[in-house]
Write a protein that holds these residues in place. Structure first.
Motif, PDB file in Angstrom:
ATOM      1  N   VAL A  77       0.620  -1.288  -0.169  1.00 40.61           N
ATOM      2  CA  VAL A  77       0.230   0.344   0.169  1.00 40.61           C
ATOM      3  C   VAL A  77       0.911   0.913   0.045  1.00 40.61           C
ATOM      4  O   VAL A  77       1.747   2.033   0.573  1.00 40.61           O
ATOM      5  CB  VAL A  77      -1.166   0.061   1.278  1.00 40.61           C
ATOM      6  CG1 VAL A  77      -1.725   1.104   1.274  1.00 40.61           C
ATOM      7  CG2 VAL A  77      -2.350  -1.025   0.866  1.00 40.61           C
ATOM      8  N   LEU A  78       0.772   2.940  -1.022  1.00 40.89           N
ATOM      9  CA  LEU A  78       1.034   3.091  -0.723  1.00 40.89           C
ATOM     10  C   LEU A  78       0.417   4.420  -0.102  1.00 40.89           C
ATOM     11  O   LEU A  78      -0.489   4.783  -1.481  1.00 40.89           O
ATOM     12  CB  LEU A  78       1.670   3.549  -2.396  1.00 40.89           C
ATOM     13  CG  LEU A  78       2.614   5.366  -2.264  1.00 40.89           C
ATOM     14  CD1 LEU A  78       4.096   4.996  -1.219  1.00 40.89           C
ATOM     15  CD2 LEU A  78       2.880   5.439  -3.865  1.00 40.89           C
ATOM     16  N   THR A 104      -2.709   8.416  13.384  1.00 46.73           N
ATOM     17  CA  THR A 104      -2.587   7.026  13.116  1.00 46.73           C
ATOM     18  C   THR A 104      -3.230   5.921  12.254  1.00 46.73           C
ATOM     19  O   THR A 104      -3.875   6.590  12.117  1.00 46.73           O
ATOM     20  CB  THR A 104      -3.459   6.327  14.796  1.00 46.73           C
ATOM     21  OG1 THR A 104      -2.983   6.992  15.332  1.00 46.73           O
ATOM     22  CG2 THR A 104      -3.824   4.557  14.578  1.00 46.73           C
ATOM     23  N   ALA A 105      -2.542   4.876  11.264  1.00 47.00           N
ATOM     24  CA  ALA A 105      -3.049   4.296  10.533  1.00 47.00           C
ATOM     25  C   ALA A 105      -3.397   3.190  10.293  1.00 47.00           C
ATOM     26  O   ALA A 105      -2.430   2.431  11.217  1.00 47.00           O
ATOM     27  CB  ALA A 105      -1.827   4.506   9.318  1.00 47.00           C
ATOM     28  N   VAL A 117       9.087   5.200   4.679  1.00 43.86           N
ATOM     29  CA  VAL A 117       8.916   6.320   4.157  1.00 43.86           C
ATOM     30  C   VAL A 117       9.483   7.304   3.389  1.00 43.86           C
ATOM     31  O   VAL A 117      10.371   7.502   2.763  1.00 43.86           O
ATOM     32  CB  VAL A 117       8.777   7.553   5.542  1.00 43.86           C
ATOM     33  CG1 VAL A 117       8.378   8.430   5.759  1.00 43.86           C
ATOM     34  CG2 VAL A 117       8.720   6.467   6.306  1.00 43.86           C
ATOM     35  N   THR A 118       9.028   8.105   2.326  1.00 45.30           N
ATOM     36  CA  THR A 118       9.396   8.854   1.751  1.00 45.30           C
ATOM     37  C   THR A 118       9.111  10.273   1.114  1.00 45.30           C
ATOM     38  O   THR A 118       7.978  10.749   1.912  1.00 45.30           O
ATOM     39  CB  THR A 118       8.630   8.526   0.046  1.00 45.30           C
ATOM     40  OG1 THR A 118       7.504   8.601  -0.546  1.00 45.30           O
ATOM     41  CG2 THR A 118       9.777   7.869  -0.497  1.00 45.30           C
ATOM     42  N   LEU A 158       4.118   6.597   3.156  1.00 39.31           N
ATOM     43  CA  LEU A 158       4.229   5.733   3.854  1.00 39.31           C
ATOM     44  C   LEU A 158       4.222   4.366   2.405  1.00 39.31           C
ATOM     45  O   LEU A 158       3.183   4.329   1.920  1.00 39.31           O
ATOM     46  CB  LEU A 158       3.012   5.709   4.936  1.00 39.31           C
ATOM     47  CG  LEU A 158       3.384   6.348   5.836  1.00 39.31           C
ATOM     48  CD1 LEU A 158       1.999   5.987   7.070  1.00 39.31           C
ATOM     49  CD2 LEU A 158       4.641   5.923   6.220  1.00 39.31           C
ATOM     50  N   LEU A 159       5.394   3.658   2.229  1.00 43.44           N
ATOM     51  CA  LEU A 159       4.948   2.492   1.286  1.00 43.44           C
ATOM     52  C   LEU A 159       4.900   1.437   2.472  1.00 43.44           C
ATOM     53  O   LEU A 159       5.974   1.078   3.064  1.00 43.44           O
ATOM     54  CB  LEU A 159       6.364   2.063   0.488  1.00 43.44           C
ATOM     55  CG  LEU A 159       5.576   1.223   0.083  1.00 43.44           C
ATOM     56  CD1 LEU A 159       5.328   1.014  -1.577  1.00 43.44           C
ATOM     57  CD2 LEU A 159       7.391   0.986  -1.238  1.00 43.44           C
ATOM     58  N   VAL A 160       4.393   0.611   2.966  1.00 45.90           N
ATOM     59  CA  VAL A 160       3.627  -0.583   3.796  1.00 45.90           C
ATOM     60  C   VAL A 160       3.556  -1.405   3.154  1.00 45.90           C
ATOM     61  O   VAL A 160       3.120  -1.855   2.076  1.00 45.90           O
ATOM     62  CB  VAL A 160       2.738   0.223   4.455  1.00 45.90           C
ATOM     63  CG1 VAL A 160       2.043  -1.549   5.775  1.00 45.90           C
ATOM     64  CG2 VAL A 160       2.584   1.878   4.927  1.00 45.90           C
ATOM     65  N   LEU A 161       4.112  -2.772   3.719  1.00 45.54           N
ATOM     66  CA  LEU A 161       3.764  -4.327   3.517  1.00 45.54           C
ATOM     67  C   LEU A 161       2.957  -4.377   4.260  1.00 45.54           C
ATOM     68  O   LEU A 161       3.766  -4.596   6.057  1.00 45.54           O
ATOM     69  CB  LEU A 161       5.443  -4.777   3.757  1.00 45.54           C
ATOM     70  CG  LEU A 161       5.636  -5.957   2.942  1.00 45.54           C
ATOM     71  CD1 LEU A 161       5.325  -6.767   1.603  1.00 45.54           C
ATOM     72  CD2 LEU A 161       7.438  -7.483   3.347  1.00 45.54           C
ATOM     73  N   LEU A 162       2.483  -5.504   4.101  1.00 48.47           N
ATOM     74  CA  LEU A 162       0.824  -6.342   4.865  1.00 48.47           C
ATOM     75  C   LEU A 162       1.184  -7.766   4.611  1.00 48.47           C
ATOM     76  O   LEU A 162       0.625  -7.719   3.001  1.00 48.47           O
ATOM     77  CB  LEU A 162      -0.500  -5.269   4.894  1.00 48.47           C
ATOM     78  CG  LEU A 162       0.027  -3.979   4.932  1.00 48.47           C
ATOM     79  CD1 LEU A 162      -1.208  -2.968   3.992  1.00 48.47           C
ATOM     80  CD2 LEU A 162      -0.615  -3.246   6.590  1.00 48.47           C
ATOM     81  N   THR A 163       0.015  -8.347   5.508  1.00 46.05           N
ATOM     82  CA  THR A 163      -0.234  -9.516   5.299  1.00 46.05           C
ATOM     83  C   THR A 163      -1.461  -9.434   5.896  1.00 46.05           C
ATOM     84  O   THR A 163      -2.097  -9.040   7.180  1.00 46.05           O
ATOM     85  CB  THR A 163       0.893 -10.217   6.025  1.00 46.05           C
ATOM     86  OG1 THR A 163       0.628 -10.144   7.095  1.00 46.05           O
ATOM     87  CG2 THR A 163       2.311 -10.661   5.214  1.00 46.05           C
TER      88      THR A 163
END
Length: 517
Positions: A77-78, A104-105, A117-118, A158-163
């Motif tokens: 997710v970006l 809070t995300a 983070v970019t 925020l580039l977030v890696l999720l499962t």
């Protein structure tokens, strides 16, 4: 006189009267009602990258987590968080409990595995806030963000890696802002229909705009879609890479059409010429600040030009092109290097059973980034000296091979297509090659965006966009670079470039390539 009382003019007159009546109300509103602080957020990407998408495009390109069962449902997710209100937000404006707690995300149903983070080009200082000591942490489906101060129009991503679930699950950013709100960004993009209703201030603004148009006696068919957030006014000069020129031509038209008061001037003369011109222009400007100029370069700038700040925007693919009199479809690196060292001079020495034709090397001049990438990534050495001014005959008989230089991609393609035995090089440009010439593979590998993630194809390079120093946040330079990231993906892909802002591009743009032995 009767033509003055058309339905359109009557409506325009009534609107004008309404505008006069509401002017006092607008003035009161602006004076009495304080402007709110606002943090907006939007999901720019939500895509699967785990092994469960083996039939989908993402896994073919990325090839991630095929051997990691607990990451089979991985998603990427970006999330863009931005100050799109009318006031700056400081760390004291956050009202969350604790000294460090800001926003809070929450990613309902999914588990956060990693965060990158970019930031916007002018907000390097923001990165100091994204550390565990400053309050950045995650637990389960929640990311706790620190109290990040944001000037107007500043943003971070925020580039977030999720499962734990598939794409499309609820994503929400929450938090308290003193005299303000945190809300999902409602700004319409150019391909979206404008909202039917908006806040009172927007309605009043539209009404007054209509009044001005009516009182000026002009009835126009208007598009009331709000412009992109990255719009800015002024004149911008874009110079540098000819490989990226088709992208800039399309993006210039699109930006000028959507951003009133903006003018983009293209002065494309090659990567090396572009970065030198930017450095000279910035030096002349001195204390006047960063000039309104962007230089595009195939590969990094010279190390000495430290005042130039670069941003990686895409991966560019290039290829060799050969005249159709030479029926070769594939050349090895060794064959290419022997040709360009002048060790072989006839095509029948290169390919068994090849035509009895002298080799003609049609090259670019020293300002060309395409040539520099070819020398660095393919040859591993500089090309030979020029031996022909017309690409047809040698200027001196003892030259090892006929080699001429031209100052543009179109000229190279035209000469290669016209001259028997000619060979040259060009950017991919979506596959466009004129009649009379064709592309060749290198060591059996063809240039392709579809296979770039796993390909060993050597003739490629990262495209950089350089500015002189850090441009102001509200400048046309900063706005245009953000616009390139947000709206230029399809244009770049069509012209043979992989955007760095895509999931696939983010990984590849962070890698380097060595010249094959």
């Amino acid at each position: 006189m009767g033509s003055l009382f058309t339905p359109e003019n009557v409506i325009a007159l009534l609107t004008a009267l309404l505008g006069v009546a509401t002017s006092a109300g607008v003035l009161w509103y602006e004076r009495r009602v304080p402007r709110r602080k606002r943090i907006g957020y939007r999901v720019q990407m939500d895509t699967p990258i785990g092994s469960e998408v083996s039939q989908g495009r993402a896994s073919v390109r990325l090839g991630l987590f095929n051997e990691t069962p607990d990451m089979a449902d991985a998603t990427l997710v970006l999330l863009r968080v931005e100050n799109d209100g009318s006031q700056s937000i400081g760390d004291e404006d956050y009202t969350g409990r604790g000294e460090l707690n800001g926003l809070t995300a929450e990613f309902t149903g999914r588990t956060v595995r990693g965060i990158a983070v970019t930031h916007s080009p002018d907000a390097e200082h923001l990165m100091d806030h994204f550390t565990p000591a400053a309050g950045l942490r995650h637990d389960g489906s929640v990311i706790r963000l620190p109290r990040v101060p944001l000037n107007r129009n500043e943003h971070f991503k925020l580039l977030v890696l999720l499962t734990g679930s598939h794409v499309g699950g609820p994503i929400r950013v929450s938090g308290g802002i003193r005299d303000g709100v945190v809300a999902r960004n409602k700004a319409a993009r150019p391909d979206e229909k404008p909202p039917l209703f908006g806040p009172a201030a927007r309605i009043i603004t539209v009404a007054l705009t209509t009044c001005v148009v009516t009182l000026a006696g002009i009835i126009l068919v208007r598009d009331d879609s709000p412009p992109p957030m990255d719009c800015a006014q002024g004149t911008l000069t874009v110079t540098g890479s000819t490989a990226f020129e088709p992208v800039m031509e399309e993006l210039k038209e699109k930006y000028e059409d959507e951003c009133e008061g903006a003018g983009i001037r293209l002065e494309i003369h090659g990567s090396n010429a572009g970065v030198r011109k930017l450095a000279a222009t910035g030096l002349e400007a001195g204390s006047d600040g960063s000039p309104s100029m962007i230089a595009l370069s195939d590969g990094p700038r010279p190390a000495a030009l430290t005042e130039l700040h670069g941003k990686r925007v895409a991966i560019s693919l290039f290829s060799l092109v050969v005249n159709d009199t030479v029926p070769v479809k594939d050349l090895s690196l060794d064959q290419i290097r022997r040709i360009y060292r002048g060790e072989v001079r006839n095509w029948n020495e290169v390919v068994e059973g090849g035509p009895d034709l002298d080799i003609r090397l049609v090259s670019r001049d020293a300002d060309s980034g395409t040539r520099e990438v070819f020398q660095r990534r393919v040859l591993g050495a500089n090309e030979l000296a020029t031996s022909s001014r017309d690409c047809v005959t040698k200027d001196y008989a003892d030259a090892p091979v006929l080699r001429c230089e031209l100052d543009g991609t179109d000229q190279v393609l035209s000469e290669v297509a016209e001259l028997d035995g000619a060979i040259g090089y060009t950017e991919l440009r979506g596959g466009a090659v004129p009649d009379g010439a064709h592309r060749t593979a290198i060591d059996g590998t063809t240039p392709s965006l579809k296979s770039i993630a796993t390909s060993s194809y050597p003739y490629r390079e990262i495209e950089y966009a350089y500015t002189y120093g850090s441009p102001p946040a509200n400048s046309l330079v900063a706005g245009f670079l953000n616009y390139l990231d947000n709206y230029g993906e399809e244009i770049m892909r069509t012209n043979g470039h992989l955007p760095c802002a895509t999931p696939e591009g983010m990984r590849l743009c962070g890698e380097g390539w060595v010249v094959p032995e």
